[in-house]
Scaffold this motif. Structure first.
Motif, PDB file in Angstrom:
ATOM      1  N   GLN A  90       8.163  -0.495  -4.803  1.00  0.00           N
ATOM      2  CA  GLN A  90       6.968   0.276  -5.160  1.00  0.00           C
ATOM      3  C   GLN A  90       5.983   0.308  -3.991  1.00  0.00           C
ATOM      4  OE1 GLN A  90       6.510  -2.063  -8.987  1.00  0.00           O
ATOM      5  NE2 GLN A  90       5.586  -0.134  -9.637  1.00  0.00           N
ATOM      6  N   VAL A  91       5.846  -0.815  -3.308  1.00  0.00           N
ATOM      7  CA  VAL A  91       4.948  -0.857  -2.150  1.00  0.00           C
ATOM      8  C   VAL A  91       5.492   0.025  -1.030  1.00  0.00           C
ATOM      9  CG1 VAL A  91       3.874  -2.345  -0.419  1.00  0.00           C
ATOM     10  CG2 VAL A  91       4.165  -3.176  -2.763  1.00  0.00           C
ATOM     11  N   ASP A  92       6.804   0.008  -0.831  1.00  0.00           N
ATOM     12  CA  ASP A  92       7.428   0.869   0.185  1.00  0.00           C
ATOM     13  C   ASP A  92       7.151   2.337  -0.113  1.00  0.00           C
ATOM     14  OD1 ASP A  92       8.456  -1.327   1.502  1.00  0.00           O
ATOM     15  OD2 ASP A  92      10.438  -1.206   0.553  1.00  0.00           O
ATOM     16  N   GLU A  93       7.260   2.710  -1.387  1.00  0.00           N
ATOM     17  CA  GLU A  93       6.985   4.091  -1.787  1.00  0.00           C
ATOM     18  C   GLU A  93       5.512   4.436  -1.547  1.00  0.00           C
ATOM     19  OE1 GLU A  93       6.929   7.891  -3.020  1.00  0.00           O
ATOM     20  OE2 GLU A  93       8.692   6.679  -2.522  1.00  0.00           O
ATOM     21  N   GLY A  94       4.622   3.466  -1.823  1.00  0.00           N
ATOM     22  CA  GLY A  94       3.205   3.677  -1.555  1.00  0.00           C
ATOM     23  C   GLY A  94       2.943   3.907  -0.080  1.00  0.00           C
ATOM     24  N   LEU A  95       3.641   3.169   0.765  1.00  0.00           N
ATOM     25  CA  LEU A  95       3.507   3.308   2.218  1.00  0.00           C
ATOM     26  C   LEU A  95       3.983   4.684   2.660  1.00  0.00           C
ATOM     27  CD1 LEU A  95       2.483   1.342   4.402  1.00  0.00           C
ATOM     28  CD2 LEU A  95       4.864   0.726   4.849  1.00  0.00           C
ATOM     29  N   VAL A  98       1.324   7.235   1.781  1.00  0.00           N
ATOM     30  CA  VAL A  98       0.228   7.227   2.760  1.00  0.00           C
ATOM     31  C   VAL A  98       0.617   8.056   3.974  1.00  0.00           C
ATOM     32  CG1 VAL A  98      -1.108   5.791   4.346  1.00  0.00           C
ATOM     33  CG2 VAL A  98      -0.726   5.016   2.009  1.00  0.00           C
ATOM     34  N   SER A  99       1.843   7.863   4.456  1.00  0.00           N
ATOM     35  CA  SER A  99       2.329   8.613   5.620  1.00  0.00           C
ATOM     36  C   SER A  99       2.333  10.104   5.335  1.00  0.00           C
ATOM     37  CB  SER A  99       3.742   8.154   5.993  1.00  0.00           C
ATOM     38  OG  SER A  99       3.773   6.780   6.307  1.00  0.00           O
ATOM     39  N   ARG A 100       2.805  10.485   4.135  1.00  0.00           N
ATOM     40  CA  ARG A 100       2.848  11.910   3.779  1.00  0.00           C
ATOM     41  C   ARG A 100       1.443  12.489   3.685  1.00  0.00           C
ATOM     42  NH1 ARG A 100       7.440  10.331   0.465  1.00  0.00           N
ATOM     43  NH2 ARG A 100       6.058   9.839  -1.286  1.00  0.00           N
ATOM     44  N   ASN A 101       0.521  11.713   3.132  1.00  0.00           N
ATOM     45  CA  ASN A 101      -0.850  12.208   2.958  1.00  0.00           C
ATOM     46  C   ASN A 101      -1.525  12.526   4.282  1.00  0.00           C
ATOM     47  OD1 ASN A 101      -0.608  11.993   0.202  1.00  0.00           O
ATOM     48  ND2 ASN A 101      -1.731  10.067   0.044  1.00  0.00           N
ATOM     49  N   ILE A 102      -1.232  11.714   5.303  1.00  0.00           N
ATOM     50  CA  ILE A 102      -1.867  11.950   6.611  1.00  0.00           C
ATOM     51  C   ILE A 102      -0.924  12.673   7.561  1.00  0.00           C
ATOM     52  CG2 ILE A 102      -3.469  10.038   6.381  1.00  0.00           C
ATOM     53  CD1 ILE A 102      -1.732   8.339   8.121  1.00  0.00           C
ATOM     54  N   LYS A 103       0.235  13.112   7.010  1.00  0.00           N
ATOM     55  CA  LYS A 103       1.177  13.987   7.714  1.00  0.00           C
ATOM     56  C   LYS A 103       1.713  13.375   9.014  1.00  0.00           C
ATOM     57  CE  LYS A 103      -0.638  18.304   5.800  1.00  0.00           C
ATOM     58  NZ  LYS A 103      -1.469  17.664   4.764  1.00  0.00           N
ATOM     59  N   ILE A 104       2.100  12.115   8.954  1.00  0.00           N
ATOM     60  CA  ILE A 104       2.777  11.472  10.078  1.00  0.00           C
ATOM     61  C   ILE A 104       3.949  10.667   9.522  1.00  0.00           C
ATOM     62  CG2 ILE A 104       0.703  11.335  11.529  1.00  0.00           C
ATOM     63  CD1 ILE A 104       0.514   8.380  10.791  1.00  0.00           C
ATOM     64  N   SER A 105       4.875  10.298  10.411  1.00  0.00           N
ATOM     65  CA  SER A 105       6.007   9.493   9.975  1.00  0.00           C
ATOM     66  C   SER A 105       5.557   8.064   9.701  1.00  0.00           C
ATOM     67  CB  SER A 105       7.108   9.489  11.042  1.00  0.00           C
ATOM     68  OG  SER A 105       6.671   8.758  12.188  1.00  0.00           O
ATOM     69  N   GLN A 106       6.368   7.336   8.948  1.00  0.00           N
ATOM     70  CA  GLN A 106       6.034   5.943   8.649  1.00  0.00           C
ATOM     71  C   GLN A 106       6.041   5.103   9.918  1.00  0.00           C
ATOM     72  OE1 GLN A 106       7.616   4.417   4.975  1.00  0.00           O
ATOM     73  NE2 GLN A 106       7.796   2.362   5.810  1.00  0.00           N
ATOM     74  N   ASP A 107       6.978   5.389  10.817  1.00  0.00           N
ATOM     75  CA  ASP A 107       7.024   4.659  12.091  1.00  0.00           C
ATOM     76  C   ASP A 107       5.747   4.897  12.890  1.00  0.00           C
ATOM     77  OD1 ASP A 107       9.489   3.621  11.519  1.00  0.00           O
ATOM     78  OD2 ASP A 107      10.615   5.093  12.692  1.00  0.00           O
ATOM     79  N   LYS A 108       5.269   6.140  12.881  1.00  0.00           N
ATOM     80  CA  LYS A 108       4.035   6.466  13.599  1.00  0.00           C
ATOM     81  C   LYS A 108       2.840   5.759  12.951  1.00  0.00           C
ATOM     82  CE  LYS A 108       1.417   8.722  16.539  1.00  0.00           C
ATOM     83  NZ  LYS A 108       1.437   8.381  17.975  1.00  0.00           N
ATOM     84  N   LEU A 109       2.838   5.670  11.634  1.00  0.00           N
ATOM     85  CA  LEU A 109       1.765   4.960  10.933  1.00  0.00           C
ATOM     86  C   LEU A 109       1.732   3.494  11.344  1.00  0.00           C
ATOM     87  CD1 LEU A 109      -0.427   4.654   8.743  1.00  0.00           C
ATOM     88  CD2 LEU A 109       1.413   4.365   7.059  1.00  0.00           C
ATOM     89  N   ILE A 120       0.985  -4.660   9.469  1.00  0.00           N
ATOM     90  CA  ILE A 120       1.434  -3.798   8.372  1.00  0.00           C
ATOM     91  C   ILE A 120       1.245  -4.477   7.018  1.00  0.00           C
ATOM     92  CG2 ILE A 120       3.828  -4.597   8.521  1.00  0.00           C
ATOM     93  CD1 ILE A 120       2.582  -1.054   7.598  1.00  0.00           C
ATOM     94  N   GLU A 121       1.304  -5.811   6.986  1.00  0.00           N
ATOM     95  CA  GLU A 121       1.135  -6.525   5.718  1.00  0.00           C
ATOM     96  C   GLU A 121      -0.271  -6.351   5.148  1.00  0.00           C
ATOM     97  OE1 GLU A 121       3.388  -7.859   3.717  1.00  0.00           O
ATOM     98  OE2 GLU A 121       4.811  -7.057   5.164  1.00  0.00           O
ATOM     99  N   THR A 122      -1.237  -6.098   6.021  1.00  0.00           N
ATOM    100  CA  THR A 122      -2.596  -5.855   5.533  1.00  0.00           C
ATOM    101  C   THR A 122      -2.636  -4.611   4.657  1.00  0.00           C
ATOM    102  OG1 THR A 122      -3.622  -6.928   7.441  1.00  0.00           O
ATOM    103  CG2 THR A 122      -4.961  -5.316   6.276  1.00  0.00           C
ATOM    104  N   LEU A 123      -2.002  -3.545   5.115  1.00  0.00           N
ATOM    105  CA  LEU A 123      -1.950  -2.324   4.318  1.00  0.00           C
ATOM    106  C   LEU A 123      -1.059  -2.516   3.093  1.00  0.00           C
ATOM    107  CD1 LEU A 123      -2.676   0.607   3.867  1.00  0.00           C
ATOM    108  CD2 LEU A 123      -0.861   1.266   5.475  1.00  0.00           C
ATOM    109  N   ARG A 124       0.045  -3.223   3.247  1.00  0.00           N
ATOM    110  CA  ARG A 124       0.944  -3.462   2.116  1.00  0.00           C
ATOM    111  C   ARG A 124       0.241  -4.263   1.018  1.00  0.00           C
ATOM    112  NH1 ARG A 124       6.386  -2.536   2.694  1.00  0.00           N
ATOM    113  NH2 ARG A 124       6.843  -4.140   1.142  1.00  0.00           N
ATOM    114  N   ASP A 125      -0.565  -5.252   1.425  1.00  0.00           N
ATOM    115  CA  ASP A 125      -1.299  -6.050   0.440  1.00  0.00           C
ATOM    116  C   ASP A 125      -2.260  -5.184  -0.359  1.00  0.00           C
ATOM    117  OD1 ASP A 125       0.000  -8.350   1.205  1.00  0.00           O
ATOM    118  OD2 ASP A 125      -1.638  -9.125   2.434  1.00  0.00           O
ATOM    119  N   ARG A 126      -2.941  -4.282   0.337  1.00  0.00           N
ATOM    120  CA  ARG A 126      -3.887  -3.418  -0.369  1.00  0.00           C
ATOM    121  C   ARG A 126      -3.155  -2.454  -1.308  1.00  0.00           C
ATOM    122  NH1 ARG A 126      -8.694  -0.132   2.570  1.00  0.00           N
ATOM    123  NH2 ARG A 126      -7.030   1.206   3.322  1.00  0.00           N
TER     124      ARG A 126
END
Length: 302
Positions: A90-95, A98-109, A120-126
Motif C-alpha cells: 500500500q505504501v509502494d502504491e502511495g509512492l 505521488v510520482s504520478r501526481n507530480i508527473k515524474i518517475s519514481q526513480d526521479k522522485l 525515502i523512508e521519511t516520505l514512506r513514513d508519512r
C-alpha cells in the motif's frame, strides 16, 4: 612470563585505543525530542521532515514538523487500536501515486529526495500514516457524519435557476474531427446542417449528406445534468431546435431537442450538495477526532 604480561598490557591498551577511535568516528545517536504515549520522536526525524517541508514550500518550521510527527504517531496508534494495518504494498502504491501526481518517475522522485537530503523512508513514513488515518476515517469517523435531507432539499431548491427547470430528450449530431483536426471546416459543415435541420425525425437522413457525420441518441437529460452554457442555450430552444456547433474532443457537436417538458428535478444538484456537505462535515469530524486523541495523549517534550 614478564614478556607475556607486557604483551597483554600492550594488547589491552591497543584495544582501548581502537574502541575510542571507533567511538569518536561514529555518528552521535539521535536524541529524543518528544515522546507520544511512549513512542519517541527524534531530532533526526524532525530534521528529515523539515527538509521535506522545504521541498514542498511548507514554512511552518520546526514546530510544524514536530506537530506533524506527533499527529502521525497518534494516527498510527489509533489505527493499531482499531486493528488497522498498512502493508508495504500500500505504501509502494502511495509512492507511485505521488510520482504520478507530480508527473515524474519514481526513480526521479527518489533522486530529488536524495539531492535534498531526504531519506525515502521519511516520505514512506508519512504515506503510511496517511493511509492508516484514511482507514480510521472510513471505519470510525465517517459513520458519525450526519447530513440533514431537509437542509439539502432547501439548499438545492434555492440554487435552481429558471433555465434548469426543463427535462429533455436529445440527439447529438457529431461531425467527426478527432483531436480537433480540421474543426474549422467541420464547423462550417455543421452550420449548413443546422440551417437545414427540420427536427429529430429527419436528423439521420440529413446526416447522410455529409461525410463522417453521426447522429447519437443521448436520451433523457435534465437541465441540471448539463453544463450551464448548454442548459441555458437549450432553455431558449423549442422542440425541433438545435444548438450552435461546439468543438469537442471527437469533433464538432450539436444537440437537437426532440422533447422538452417543464420538470424541476433536484436529484443532481442535491447529489452535488450532499457530496460537498459530506466532505466538509467529514473534515470537521476528522479534525475533532484527532484533537480528542491529542487531548488524551501523554505528550512529553524533552
Amino acid at each position: 612470563m614478564m614478556a607475556l604480561q607486557h604483551f597483554g598490557r600492550a594488547a589491552a591498551a591497543a584495544m582501548v585505543g581502537l574502541v575510542l577511535t571507533v567511538a569518536m568516528a561514529a555518528p552521535s545517536l539521535a536524541a529524543t525530542v518528544v515522546t507520544v504515549n511512549g513512542t519517541p520522536i527524534t531530532d533526526t526525524q524532525v530534521d528529515q521532515r523539515l527538509r521535506l517541508f522545504s521541498m514542498e514550500g511548507n514554512k511552518t518550521g520546526r514546530k510544524g514538523a514536530t506537530d506533524q510527527l506527533i499527529d502521525e504517531a497518534l494516527q498510527m496508534e489509533e489505527a493499531k487500536r482499531l486493528g488497522i494495518t498498512v502493508s508495504n504494498a500500500q505504501v509502494d502504491e502511495g509512492l507511485q501515486q505521488v510520482s504520478r501526481n507530480i508527473k515524474i518517475s519514481q526513480d526521479k522522485l527518489i533522486q530529488m529526495l536524495q539531492q535534498n537530503g531526504v531519506g525515502i523512508e521519511t516520505l514512506r513514513d508519512r504515506l503510511r500514516a496517511a493511509i492508516a488515518w484514511n482507514a480510521v476515517s472510513e471505519q470510525a469517523i465517517m459513520p458519525q457524519v450526519q447530513i440533514s435531507d431537509l437542509e439539502l432539499d432547501q439548499k438545492a431548491a434555492s440554487q435552481v435557476a429558471a433555465f434548469q427547470t426543463y427535462d429533455y430528450i436529445l440527439k447529438e449530431i457529431i461531425f467527426v474531427a478527432p483531436g480537433g483536426q480540421g474543426a474549422g471546416g467541420r464547423t462550417a459543415q455543421a452550420n449548413r446542417y443546422r440551417s437545414s435541420f427540420a427536427g429529430c425525425d429527419s436528423a439521420v437522413q440529413l446526416s447522410l449528406s455529409y461525410t463522417d457525420a453521426a447522429v447519437i441518441d443521448v436520451g433523457r437529460r435534465h437541465a441540471t445534468q448539463l453544463p450551464e452554457a448548454i442548459a441555458k442555450e437549450l432553455a431558449g430552444l423549442n422542440v425541433g431546435g438545435i444548438t450552435k456547433p461546439r468543438v469537442v474532443d471527437t469533433g464538432v457537436s450539436m444537440l437537437a431537442v426532440c422533447q422538452k417538458t417543464q420538470a424541476e428535478d433536484l436529484t443532481f444538484i442535491k447529489g452535488n450538495l450532499e457530496a460537498e456537505a459530506g466532505t466538509s462535515a467529514l473534515q470537521q469530524q476528522t479534525t475533532n477526532y484527532l484533537a480528542d486523541l491529542r487531548s488524551r495523549a501523554k505528550i512529553i517534550y524533552n
